[in-house]
Design a protein around this motif. Sequence first.
Motif, mmCIF file in Angstrom:
data_model
loop_
_atom_site.group_PDB
_atom_site.id
_atom_site.type_symbol
_atom_site.label_atom_id
_atom_site.label_comp_id
_atom_site.label_asym_id
_atom_site.label_seq_id
_atom_site.Cartn_x
_atom_site.Cartn_y
_atom_site.Cartn_z
ATOM 1 N N GLY A 42 68.742 29.356 16.112
ATOM 2 C CA GLY A 42 69.751 29.606 15.097
ATOM 3 C C GLY A 42 69.823 28.516 14.045
ATOM 4 O O GLY A 42 69.533 27.340 14.308
ATOM 5 N N TYR A 43 70.254 28.903 12.852
ATOM 6 C CA TYR A 43 70.445 27.966 11.742
ATOM 7 C C TYR A 43 71.849 27.362 11.837
ATOM 8 O O TYR A 43 72.772 27.959 12.385
ATOM 9 N N TYR A 44 72.013 26.160 11.284
ATOM 10 C CA TYR A 44 73.323 25.536 11.196
ATOM 11 C C TYR A 44 73.463 24.878 9.826
ATOM 12 O O TYR A 44 72.461 24.542 9.181
ATOM 13 N N PRO A 45 74.683 24.713 9.308
ATOM 14 C CA PRO A 45 74.880 24.135 7.980
ATOM 15 C C PRO A 45 74.178 22.794 7.816
ATOM 16 O O PRO A 45 74.220 21.945 8.719
ATOM 17 N N LYS A 46 73.489 22.617 6.707
ATOM 18 C CA LYS A 46 72.733 21.408 6.349
ATOM 19 C C LYS A 46 71.434 21.270 7.131
ATOM 20 O O LYS A 46 70.714 20.286 6.975
ATOM 21 N N GLY A 47 71.135 22.232 7.995
ATOM 22 C CA GLY A 47 69.859 22.198 8.708
ATOM 23 C C GLY A 47 68.750 22.779 7.841
ATOM 24 O O GLY A 47 69.009 23.527 6.896
ATOM 25 N N GLU A 48 67.521 22.414 8.155
ATOM 26 C CA GLU A 48 66.370 22.971 7.440
ATOM 27 C C GLU A 48 66.034 24.341 8.029
ATOM 28 O O GLU A 48 66.185 24.556 9.234
ATOM 29 N N LYS A 49 65.550 25.242 7.184
ATOM 30 C CA LYS A 49 65.125 26.549 7.684
ATOM 31 C C LYS A 49 63.912 26.407 8.610
ATOM 32 O O LYS A 49 63.783 27.134 9.597
ATOM 33 N N GLU A 50 63.039 25.479 8.268
ATOM 34 C CA GLU A 50 61.845 25.229 9.072
ATOM 35 C C GLU A 50 61.514 23.741 9.019
ATOM 36 O O GLU A 50 61.636 23.125 7.964
ATOM 37 N N GLU A 51 61.120 23.174 10.150
ATOM 38 C CA GLU A 51 60.668 21.790 10.172
ATOM 39 C C GLU A 51 59.882 21.524 11.449
ATOM 40 O O GLU A 51 59.932 22.309 12.405
ATOM 41 N N VAL A 52 59.153 20.424 11.461
ATOM 42 C CA VAL A 52 58.377 20.020 12.623
ATOM 43 C C VAL A 52 59.013 18.770 13.224
ATOM 44 O O VAL A 52 59.202 17.772 12.524
#
Length: 364
Positions: A42-52
């Motif tokens: 799940g996404y959360y506020p200020k999180g990146e949509k995709e990252e490693v």
Amino acid sequence: MKILIFNWRDITHPQSGGAEIYLHEMAKRWVKEAHTVGWLCGYYPKGEKEEVIDGIYIIRRGEKYTVYLAVAIYYLLRLRGKYDVIIDGENGIPFFTPLYTSIPKVLLIHHIHREVFFKELKFPLSWIGWFLESKLMPLIYRRVRCLTVSQSSKVEIERLKLGNISIVFNGIDLNTYIPGEKSSFPLITYLGRLKAYKSLPILIEAMKRVIKEISEARLAIVGSGSERESLEILTQELNLTSSIKFYGHIEEKEKVKILQKSWIFINPSLKEGWGVTTIEANACGTPVIASNVPGLRDSVIDGKTGYLFKYGDVADLANKIIRVLKDGNLREKLAQNALSWSKNFSWDKSASETLRILKGILSR
């Protein structure tokens, strides 16, 4: 192998917990062994949509309740055919991956939530959660290999008529969690999420009794969650603001320091899959007093690495805390046993055992 994880949250989520630590610690070790690991969550506020992170490709879609549909759609549109095996993480509700993919999979269940739904959710969400886990999940996953973290959880899963269950215990980083100098005053610690089912009012009410016997005792409550405000209000009502400190979320180094300084670690939870903080505290030479409930009765050896108390019994918890704080010889004996017990658990071992299970599924 190409391993795809479905899990409600990832390690960076503000409300991540033991389930996320469990998967992340193993996944980053699989990456080091040249396996590919993707993580849908799940996404959360200020999180990146995709990252490693640590070599793990993390994809965030949807939010608290929409994540299940959002990641299913993303998988079907973007990831179908790109992975060899799926780990379907159940956090009360699984991702029902058998409905839209036929590749080999493992259902990871830390603990069965049943009563937790009624503690955490309002009607009708509580009943919907109960139905999905208790009735629909056993039907959809009846032929899927299960993975869990304790014997107590295995027994509960078997009651749902799910079979072929393997146990892989939580691990810890034995190079990070090591004994340190204890505080000069009796320090009692809780570390974890501040959620209703964690049952922290029991501990706060027990502190009222502890302070009457040992006035210099202090309680550190470390972690964040939806219950913080109500817990702070209870602390004020019981006139314990000078004896209890709320730390909120802290960094890993500070977490280790607090566990090292603590005389006792407390977990009053209604239920746990295992309770990884139990073993982390043990590795820091700190005995644990915990509820005698599934999961915690697996990670705490009653009378040897700490004590189990009757869930919800404030007097029983307070009496056990007082006994350990007052008896230095007993406390040292429990601490040494706890330290020895913690040596049985490592993330390297857990990652290797889970990888063996995944390879076995693929070979068939």
